[in-house]
Design an enzyme around this catalytic site. Structure first.
Site, mmCIF file in Angstrom:
data_model
loop_
_atom_site.group_PDB
_atom_site.id
_atom_site.type_symbol
_atom_site.label_atom_id
_atom_site.label_comp_id
_atom_site.label_asym_id
_atom_site.label_seq_id
_atom_site.Cartn_x
_atom_site.Cartn_y
_atom_site.Cartn_z
ATOM 1 C CD GLU A 132 9.059 -6.568 3.499
ATOM 2 O OE1 GLU A 132 9.023 -7.329 2.516
ATOM 3 O OE2 GLU A 132 8.628 -6.894 4.629
ATOM 4 C CB SER B 65 14.867 -6.362 7.305
ATOM 5 O OG SER B 65 14.451 -7.558 7.929
ATOM 6 C CG LEU B 66 14.250 -7.891 12.444
ATOM 7 C CD1 LEU B 66 14.425 -9.023 13.442
ATOM 8 C CD2 LEU B 66 12.804 -7.435 12.420
ATOM 9 C CG ASP C 98 -1.843 -1.206 1.252
ATOM 10 O OD1 ASP C 98 -2.414 -1.536 0.200
ATOM 11 O OD2 ASP C 98 -1.972 -1.825 2.312
ATOM 12 N NE ARG D 231 17.113 -16.258 3.108
ATOM 13 C CZ ARG D 231 16.492 -15.614 4.098
ATOM 14 N NH1 ARG D 231 15.690 -14.602 3.810
ATOM 15 N NH2 ARG D 231 16.667 -15.958 5.346
#
Length: 345
Positions: A194, A210-211, A40, A109
């Protein structure tokens, strides 16, 4: 802002606004993200002419639990399970990672996700398997109690049975471009977490950083906005939302079907492995959905469903456009038309 209780759009005035709207994994059929992760904030800033960048870098977690009844969010099977000694296999028991990387199941990954994706396509599978049955059962239950209980709830004992796994959309490395203070290209607008693109992740995020990024940028954004808040005034000229002449939306099937189409388009054509042919097909399909949805949006009262659909289409378009513009493999963007990685040139 749409008030879900009154179904009215309320107007709020602020000296400074901060976007903390999360990622956009819900544009894909299978994701580790919650259902509200529809991009959004990214879509809103893009429509407001703010700068968005690096949208092609979508990280796919290689191993979520394959459970057809639970795709949003899919249950994450931690990479620590591969570090513990879990081995990736086909349902037949055959290993396959030796074909893709000398590190086998311990490969990074993105490599593992592409390998699983390819094996699923080669063999017509909807999942592969992670095997920890060779490990001590008590130790496995002690190390992974939540995964053990979750799998047991759907009839899988991970100490004796393979765990069905598949890749899923996980993290967006791109987003709203911000400076070192978390400020966007739009004055007085900040973006954190994010939905933002700080550049710190590059094209392939490392697990969990990212934290740290979110905490650090939240602090710098707070300091920067507080330092300038007294210099700003409220914009009293913002008009109230006017939905006069629009109808209550009774055609919910149009929205739910379009959401399914976005999920299918993004998963099939703008997924882990891409090609120009697939990307152009996604572009064409998204363009058609965009036109249909904008016509519907102008006819009906604003609702959570149609707002999220508009944003999903916007974000899908941005991912596709950025993917088309990058004529190389780099980080999380892998294309069969330009198979040589940038760092191998």
């Amino acid at each position: 802002m749409l008030n879900p209780d009154t179904e009215k759009v309320d107007t709020y005035l602020a000296k400074v606004t901060v976007m903390c709207t999360g990622g956009c994994g819900a544009v894909y059929q299978t994701t580790s993200n919650p259902v509200i992760a529809t991009g959004d904030g990214i879509a809103m800033v893009y429509r407001a002419k703010g700068i968005v960048q690096d949208m092609e870098f979508v990280q796919f977690h290689p191993t979520v639990l394959h459970n057809p009844n639970e795709t949003h969010p899919a249950y994450l099977i931690t990479e620590a399970m591969r570090g513990y000694g879990g081995i990736l296999k086909l349902p037949s028991g055959e290993t396959f990672m030796e074909k893709y990387d000398e590190r086998l199941s311990l490969a990074p990954r993105d490599i593992v996700a592409r390998a699983i994706d390819k094996e699923m396509k080669i063999h017509g599978l909807d999942h592969v398997c992670l095997d920890v049955t060779h490990k001590d059962p008590a130790e496995t239950r002690r190390h992974f109690p939540n995964i053990y209980q979750k799998c047991l709830s759907i009839g899988i004992d991970i100490t004796t049975d393979y765990i069905p796994v598949r890749p899923a959309a996980h993290y967006m490395c791109g987003g709203i471009k911000v400076d070192l203070n978390g400020q966007t290209s739009i004055e007085r607008l900040y973006a954190l977490g994010e939905c933002s693109c700080t550049g710190l992740h590059g094209g392939n995020r490392l697990a969990s950083n990212s934290l740290i990024e979110a905490v650090v940028y939240a602090d710098t954004a707070a300091r920067d906005s507080l330092a300038h808040a007294d210099l700003y005034d409220f914009n009293e000229t913002v008009p109230e939302w006017n939905d006069e002449g629009t109808m209550t939306n009774e055609e919910k099937v149009l929205i739910t079907q379009s959401v399914k189409e976005v999920n299918q388009i993004m998963s099939n054509y703008v997924g882990i492995v891409r090609s120009d042919l697939r990307l152009h097909r996604a572009w064409d399909r998204l363009d058609m959905l965009y036109e249909e949805t904008e016509r519907l949006f102008k006819r009906v009262k604003a609702s959570k469903d149609i707002c999220e659909l508009r944003n999903m289409i916007n974000v899908g378009y941005l991912i596709t456009r950025w993917a088309l513009e990058r004529k190389e493999c780099r980080g999380l963007h892998f294309t069969t038309d330009y198979p040589v990685h940038a760092y191998d040139k």
